[in-house]
Each structure stands twice: as C-alpha cells, then as structure tokens.
Design an enzyme around this catalytic site. Structure first.
Site, short mmCIF file in Angstrom:
data_model
loop_
_atom_site.label_atom_id
_atom_site.label_comp_id
_atom_site.label_asym_id
_atom_site.label_seq_id
_atom_site.Cartn_x
_atom_site.Cartn_y
_atom_site.Cartn_z
N TRP A 100 0.83 -1.20 0.00
CA TRP A 100 0.00 0.00 0.00
C TRP A 100 0.87 1.26 0.00
O TRP A 100 2.01 1.23 0.44
CB TRP A 100 -0.94 0.01 1.21
CG TRP A 100 -0.24 0.11 2.54
CD1 TRP A 100 0.20 -0.92 3.33
CD2 TRP A 100 0.09 1.32 3.27
NE1 TRP A 100 0.79 -0.45 4.48
CE2 TRP A 100 0.74 0.92 4.46
CE3 TRP A 100 -0.09 2.67 3.01
CZ2 TRP A 100 1.20 1.84 5.42
CZ3 TRP A 100 0.37 3.60 3.96
CH2 TRP A 100 1.00 3.16 5.14
N GLU B 170 7.62 8.39 13.65
CA GLU B 170 7.77 7.75 12.34
C GLU B 170 8.57 8.63 11.39
O GLU B 170 9.33 8.12 10.55
CB GLU B 170 6.39 7.45 11.74
CG GLU B 170 5.54 6.45 12.51
CD GLU B 170 6.02 5.02 12.35
OE1 GLU B 170 7.01 4.78 11.61
OE2 GLU B 170 5.42 4.12 12.97
N GLU C 83 8.96 1.59 6.18
CA GLU C 83 8.66 2.44 7.33
C GLU C 83 8.38 3.89 6.93
O GLU C 83 7.56 4.57 7.55
CB GLU C 83 9.83 2.40 8.33
CG GLU C 83 9.95 1.12 9.12
CD GLU C 83 8.96 1.06 10.27
OE1 GLU C 83 8.45 2.13 10.67
OE2 GLU C 83 8.69 -0.04 10.78
N GLU D 209 9.53 -2.68 17.61
CA GLU D 209 8.55 -2.88 16.54
C GLU D 209 7.23 -3.42 17.10
O GLU D 209 6.16 -3.05 16.62
CB GLU D 209 9.09 -3.84 15.48
CG GLU D 209 10.26 -3.30 14.68
CD GLU D 209 9.85 -2.32 13.59
OE1 GLU D 209 8.68 -1.89 13.56
OE2 GLU D 209 10.71 -1.98 12.75
N THR E 64 5.40 -0.45 18.80
CA THR E 64 4.71 0.44 17.86
C THR E 64 3.50 -0.26 17.24
O THR E 64 2.50 0.40 16.93
CB THR E 64 5.66 0.92 16.74
OG1 THR E 64 6.32 -0.21 16.14
CG2 THR E 64 6.72 1.86 17.29
#
Length: 331
Positions: free
Chosen positions: A33, A76, A113, A166, A169
């Site tokens: 995506w 991020e 990421e 990870e 998050t």
C-alpha cells in the site's frame, strides 16, 4: 577473539539468510500500500469534498488522542536517524562494493517504514486539528538532536531493541486505530491498523534475527539481551521536545498521555518482554557460559519484578498543554 570480532563473524556467517528474510517479511514495492491509497485524491474533482469529510470525521477525537497521533507521527518521521544508526552497526556494510545483505535489509525496511510518517503527516495536515508548524518544529528538533538507544554499534543489542520496539509500535498504532474506529472514523482506523500490520511483520523479522544469532552465539546474545533490559528499552523518540523546550521534556509528558489513554502502558512493556522470553526460549538455551547463565536468570525473573514495580507507579492525571494541540483538540 574479541567480542566485537565474534559479532562480526556471526553477522557475516548468517548474511546469506537475509535475502530470505526480505522475501518472508517485506512486501514488494509494487504490491504494498501507499499513502495515497488512504488519502483524498488531489487529482479528483471531489478532492475538496473528501477533505471536508475527513475534517468532519476528525472532530470527534479528543485531546489525548491527538497528542498521541502527533507523537506517533513525529516518531515515524524521524526515520532518517534510525536508518543512519542501523547502517553504522557492525556487520552492516554499505561501503564494500557489493550488495551486503544486511544493508539491503535496512534500505528495504526503511522504504516500508517511510510510508508511515508520510501518510500520518498528511492526515494531520488535512484534518486541521493540530498546529502543524509546531509539529514540524518538533520533528526537526528530533532529527537534529539524534538519539541514543544504548546499543552502540552492537548488532546483537540493536536487534533486541528493534524486536522490542517494533512490537511496541504495533500495539500503539493498533490501539489508536481501534479508538478512531470506535469514534466513527473508519478511514483513520483502517490507516492505523494497516500501519500496525507493517510493524508486526518487522517485529517478526527482527525477532528471527535474534533467534538465528542465539543458535550461533548463545552466550553473547543472552548477555546482550540482559544488558538491554537492565538499562531499559527506551522509545526512539525519547529526546522529543517542543519549540523552546529542553530535550526529553515533551516525551515524558507524551508518555503520561499514552499511559492515561491506554495506548501503550507499563503493562504492555512487561508483556512484550514475556513474549520475547518465550519465543526465544530463553529458559532452555544451551551452551551458556557462567555470565550468560546469570543473564538468563535475570531475564526470567525480570517480568515479575517489573510487574511489582508497575503496581506502585503513579502517573499524572492532569493534562499537559502541548503546543501541538489545543486543550479541546481544536485550533
């Protein structure tokens, strides 16, 4: 042989497996995506109407929610710092004239990421619910200040850190998505949920790195794991600050907000440790030296100890007024 040389040998010995990790845990660029899949289409005649709908749906989300969204977004967006840090880890060599498997992983991981901060930033901007200039100042501060997660250039410690972080998050994004959906914001809910899915895939990869290293150098990996837990796993944005503020002050206030909202709590920290202990089968690892045996004992007892500490912890109930968001979540 020195500890550094042993680590380098192990990293080189398992480098041939990295291509398989990329195939197993990352998604080809043409298939994954992209931010525009979720955001209003700027080429569409209905763009302004779509933006208006997005802004209306965002009105039901409260102050603590927006603070969490902002902090997640900034975290991020600090990705350039994380990439440069990992590229400097022992065994991750991007300068030797060939396609080093580890550096290939870091670049591919970074590419995945990077989409998270991109889509969240654009959503915040279109929502009109936060002060984007203050958000941008905080992001620039975080990139300028850098970070220190206590791993140095040690690949073992870095992979323990990323295995833990990870999953943390994943939990945070997933809960934010659930809260958005509960408030009727299906778009944001879906967006955060799919970001959480990416984080889970990355967690699964990094924990596999650690498991592989445990089979090659069990004592070194066990000691590294214990060392990381003794100093506590800090969040990558632990230097977070607002304009005019000092390093770390905004992060402490954000952490209280996330705890109050239930997005990421002290209990979650303990549960992640328990899951890592279980997956890596810490209690049954063999061929440990005396120091590693002591490290294993520490790791096995740590969850219960942290639980006792967490039961005594107190968190401020009063809202801290961030410059990012007005007290009622509106500008």
């Amino acid at each position: 042989m020195s500890e550094k040389n042993i680590r380098l040998e192990v990293m080189q010995a398992i480098e041939h497996k990295v291509e398989g990790f990329i195939d197993s845990f990352l998604i080809p660029i043409e298939e994954i995506w992209q931010p525009t899949d979720f955001l209003p289409d700027s080429q569409s005649d209905n763009f302004l109407e779509s933006v208006k709908q997005l802004r209306e749906e965002s009105k039901e989300l409260g102050y603590d929610f927006w603070v969490t969204m902002v902090a997640d977004t900034i975290t991020e967006e600090a990705l350039p710092t994380y990439e440069s840090w990992l590229m400097d880890v022992e065994g991750i060599n991007q300068h030797d004239g060939k396609a080093n498997g580890w550096s290939k992983w870091v670049r591919a991981w970074t590419g995945e990421e990077n989409r998270h901060g991109d889509v969240l930033n654009k959503y915040l901007y279109l929502s009109g619910r936060v002060n984007m200039r203050e958000v941008e100042i905080t992001t620039q501060h975080l990139l300028s200040d850098g970070f220190d997660i206590g791993t140095d250039r040690d690949p073992y410690k870095n992979f323990v850190y990323t295995s833990f972080q990870e999953l943390a998050t994943n939990i945070s994004h997933k809960r934010v998505g659930q809260m958005a959906k509960k408030k009727g914001n299906a778009l944001l809910g879906k967006m955060c949920t799919i970001i959480a899915g990416d984080e889970m895939r990355h967690h699964l990869a990094y924990r596999e790195f650690v498991k592989t290293i445990l089979s090659e150098d069990p004592s070194g990996m066990m000691i590294a794991f214990a060392d990381m837990m003794k100093q506590k796993i800090v969040m990558p944005a632990h230097f977070l600050r607002e304009s005019g503020g000092s390093i770390g002050t905004a992060f402490e206030n954000f952490s209280n907000c996330a705890q109050r909202l239930g997005v990421y709590t002290a209990h979650d920290y303990i549960e992640i440790l328990k899951k890592l202990n279980s997956y890596w089968e810490i209690d049954t690892v063999r061929s440990l030296n005396d120091e590693a045996q002591k490290a294993r004992d520490y790791l096995m007892k740590l969850p219960a100890r942290l639980l006792r500490i967490s039961e005594r912890m107190k968190f401020p109930e009063d809202q801290y007024n961030f410059k990012w968001v007005e007290a009622n979540g509106r500008l």
